[in-house]
Write a protein that holds these residues in place. Structure first.
Motif, mmCIF file in Angstrom:
data_model
loop_
_atom_site.group_PDB
_atom_site.id
_atom_site.type_symbol
_atom_site.label_atom_id
_atom_site.label_comp_id
_atom_site.label_asym_id
_atom_site.label_seq_id
_atom_site.Cartn_x
_atom_site.Cartn_y
_atom_site.Cartn_z
ATOM 1 N N HIS A 37 0.852 -1.208 0.000
ATOM 2 C CA HIS A 37 0.000 0.000 0.000
ATOM 3 C C HIS A 37 0.885 1.255 0.000
ATOM 4 O O HIS A 37 0.680 2.177 -0.794
ATOM 5 C CB HIS A 37 -0.943 -0.018 1.209
ATOM 6 C CG HIS A 37 -1.600 1.307 1.480
ATOM 7 N ND1 HIS A 37 -2.515 1.870 0.616
ATOM 8 C CD2 HIS A 37 -1.445 2.200 2.501
ATOM 9 C CE1 HIS A 37 -2.909 3.046 1.100
ATOM 10 N NE2 HIS A 37 -2.269 3.274 2.239
ATOM 11 N N ARG A 132 -6.434 7.918 -1.452
ATOM 12 C CA ARG A 132 -7.832 7.589 -1.783
ATOM 13 C C ARG A 132 -7.919 6.749 -3.056
ATOM 14 O O ARG A 132 -8.785 5.876 -3.163
ATOM 15 C CB ARG A 132 -8.646 8.881 -1.935
ATOM 16 C CG ARG A 132 -8.856 9.529 -0.590
ATOM 17 C CD ARG A 132 -9.497 10.885 -0.682
ATOM 18 N NE ARG A 132 -9.453 11.486 0.652
ATOM 19 C CZ ARG A 132 -10.084 12.579 0.996
ATOM 20 N NH1 ARG A 132 -10.821 13.230 0.119
ATOM 21 N NH2 ARG A 132 -9.979 13.052 2.220
ATOM 22 N N ASP A 134 -5.966 4.502 -3.855
ATOM 23 C CA ASP A 134 -5.656 3.127 -3.475
ATOM 24 C C ASP A 134 -6.840 2.435 -2.794
ATOM 25 O O ASP A 134 -6.791 1.240 -2.520
ATOM 26 C CB ASP A 134 -4.421 3.091 -2.561
ATOM 27 C CG ASP A 134 -3.632 1.798 -2.747
ATOM 28 O OD1 ASP A 134 -3.259 1.486 -3.895
ATOM 29 O OD2 ASP A 134 -3.419 1.072 -1.750
ATOM 30 N N ALA A 135 -7.883 3.213 -2.505
ATOM 31 C CA ALA A 135 -9.075 2.612 -1.895
ATOM 32 C C ALA A 135 -10.135 2.294 -2.944
ATOM 33 O O ALA A 135 -11.203 1.779 -2.600
ATOM 34 C CB ALA A 135 -9.647 3.560 -0.831
ATOM 35 N N ILE A 136 -9.887 2.629 -4.218
ATOM 36 C CA ILE A 136 -10.915 2.362 -5.242
ATOM 37 C C ILE A 136 -10.368 1.462 -6.356
ATOM 38 O O ILE A 136 -9.179 1.121 -6.362
ATOM 39 C CB ILE A 136 -11.501 3.669 -5.838
ATOM 40 C CG1 ILE A 136 -10.424 4.494 -6.541
ATOM 41 C CG2 ILE A 136 -12.198 4.470 -4.760
ATOM 42 C CD1 ILE A 136 -10.995 5.701 -7.286
ATOM 43 N N GLY A 140 -8.601 -1.263 -4.592
ATOM 44 C CA GLY A 140 -9.409 -0.811 -3.455
ATOM 45 C C GLY A 140 -10.413 -1.864 -3.027
ATOM 46 O O GLY A 140 -10.668 -2.062 -1.835
ATOM 47 N N ARG A 143 -8.721 -4.486 -1.018
ATOM 48 C CA ARG A 143 -8.494 -4.026 0.354
ATOM 49 C C ARG A 143 -9.812 -4.008 1.140
ATOM 50 O O ARG A 143 -9.852 -4.407 2.306
ATOM 51 C CB ARG A 143 -7.851 -2.639 0.341
ATOM 52 C CG ARG A 143 -6.450 -2.652 -0.256
ATOM 53 C CD ARG A 143 -5.866 -1.253 -0.338
ATOM 54 N NE ARG A 143 -5.478 -0.711 0.945
ATOM 55 C CZ ARG A 143 -5.645 0.554 1.310
ATOM 56 N NH1 ARG A 143 -6.228 1.408 0.485
ATOM 57 N NH2 ARG A 143 -5.246 0.962 2.490
ATOM 58 N N LEU A 183 -16.646 4.104 -1.221
ATOM 59 C CA LEU A 183 -15.831 3.918 -2.429
ATOM 60 C C LEU A 183 -16.364 4.660 -3.654
ATOM 61 O O LEU A 183 -15.594 5.289 -4.378
ATOM 62 C CB LEU A 183 -15.667 2.423 -2.740
ATOM 63 C CG LEU A 183 -15.090 1.566 -1.608
ATOM 64 C CD1 LEU A 183 -14.789 0.155 -2.095
ATOM 65 C CD2 LEU A 183 -13.830 2.190 -1.013
ATOM 66 N N ARG A 202 -11.046 3.422 -12.714
ATOM 67 C CA ARG A 202 -11.308 2.618 -11.509
ATOM 68 C C ARG A 202 -12.786 2.676 -11.126
ATOM 69 O O ARG A 202 -13.375 1.682 -10.694
ATOM 70 C CB ARG A 202 -10.432 3.115 -10.347
ATOM 71 C CG ARG A 202 -8.950 2.988 -10.665
ATOM 72 C CD ARG A 202 -8.072 3.352 -9.492
ATOM 73 N NE ARG A 202 -6.663 3.334 -9.888
ATOM 74 C CZ ARG A 202 -5.647 3.183 -9.063
ATOM 75 N NH1 ARG A 202 -5.871 3.052 -7.777
ATOM 76 N NH2 ARG A 202 -4.415 3.177 -9.506
#
Ligand code: ADP
Ligand code: NI
Length: 243
Positions: A37, A132, A134-136, A140, A143, A183, A202
């Protein structure tokens, strides 16, 4: 060489020295906040910093340090504030200038999605966007699905998986609720043009995934209720049982 020891060739030599110093903190495996991450956030933040003209040294240091207290089992209080304090000490030891340290600290303090202050500088905005991002999308989702506890989470709300009613969302109970609570909204919170550009594909993938999931659930629904006579006949024909 494990991932947490991997060099970051795109970064300033001072940042490589910083990563060499701190990377063992991230050696324990963690899908949500592991070394991978941090690596992705640093790489994507650097890419955004180049396009947006942000200071790459500040952005890189903030990205490498932003989650340094995330996995501390004895942490009390906000992990972003704890990381900012740790950054002050580490960067001073590496001979960063005082004004640089302050810029890194304020970017780290502001990075949190859930409770952070508004991003006060371009560098803080770049870090927020990279974290952010990396969260989608596919990463994402990986995770988010790893976040839930097998013993406390269900996959989706039993009668309203895609949140089409007014019910309150509960992403501590239903994994798919996290899409609707967080998300799918992330793209609208991004600050930079490059961040939003990366987010678009994404976003499309997450929407396509939810569509596919709806189809899968409809298959189960079909088996559960009545299968139309014509479909039964088709299937019997297909498997050679005739009409
Ligand atoms: P922050 O440290 O910025 O507050 P979070 O802890 O909210 O970040 O999120 C870290 C990661 O965990 C993100 O990928 C996020 O989508 C995921 N996550 C956080 N809460 C949940 C949840 N309730 N269900 C699924 N994933 C979650
Ligand atoms: Ni992070």
């Amino acid at each position: 060489m494990t991932l947490y020891q991997t060099p970051l060739p795109f970064l300033h030599p001072l940042l490589q020295a910083l990563w060499d110093r701190i990377s063992t903190v991230f050696q324990a495996p963690s899908v949500v906040h592991g070394a991978d991450h941090v690596y992705r956030v640093a790489a994507v933040a650097d890419r955004i910093a180049i396009v947006e003209g942000a200071n790459r040294l500040i952005v890189g240091a903030a990205a490498l340090l932003h989650d340094i207290c995330r996995n501390d089992s004895d942490l009390v209080g906000c992990h972003a504030l704890a990381a900012a304090e740790k950054a002050r000490v580490l960067l001073a030891e590496l001979a960063f200038a005082q004004d640089q340290i302050e810029c890194v600290v304020c970017a780290i303090e502001a990075h949190r999605f859930s409770s952070g202050p508004e991003a006060p500088s371009l560098e803080a905005q770049v870090l927020q966007d990279a974290d952010r991002l990396d969260a989608i999308g596919a990463i994402g989702m990986l995770r988010a699905f790893a976040f839930g506890d097998e013993l406390t989470h269900s996959a989706y709300h039993p009668s309203d998986p895609f949140h089409r009613t007014e019910r309150p969302l509960d992403d501590m109970r239903y994994a798919i609720d996290h899409f609707y609570r967080k998300l799918l909204q992330i793209i609208d919170t991004l600050h930079t043009v490059e961040g939003r550009r990366i987010a678009r594909r994404r976003q499309e993938f997450m929407e396509a995934y939810l569509d596919a999931l709806e189809h899968d659930l409809a298959d189960a629904q079909l088996a559960d209720t009545q299968v139309a006579d014509t479909q039964v006949a088709d299937v019997r024909e297909l498997v050679g049982l005739g009409g």
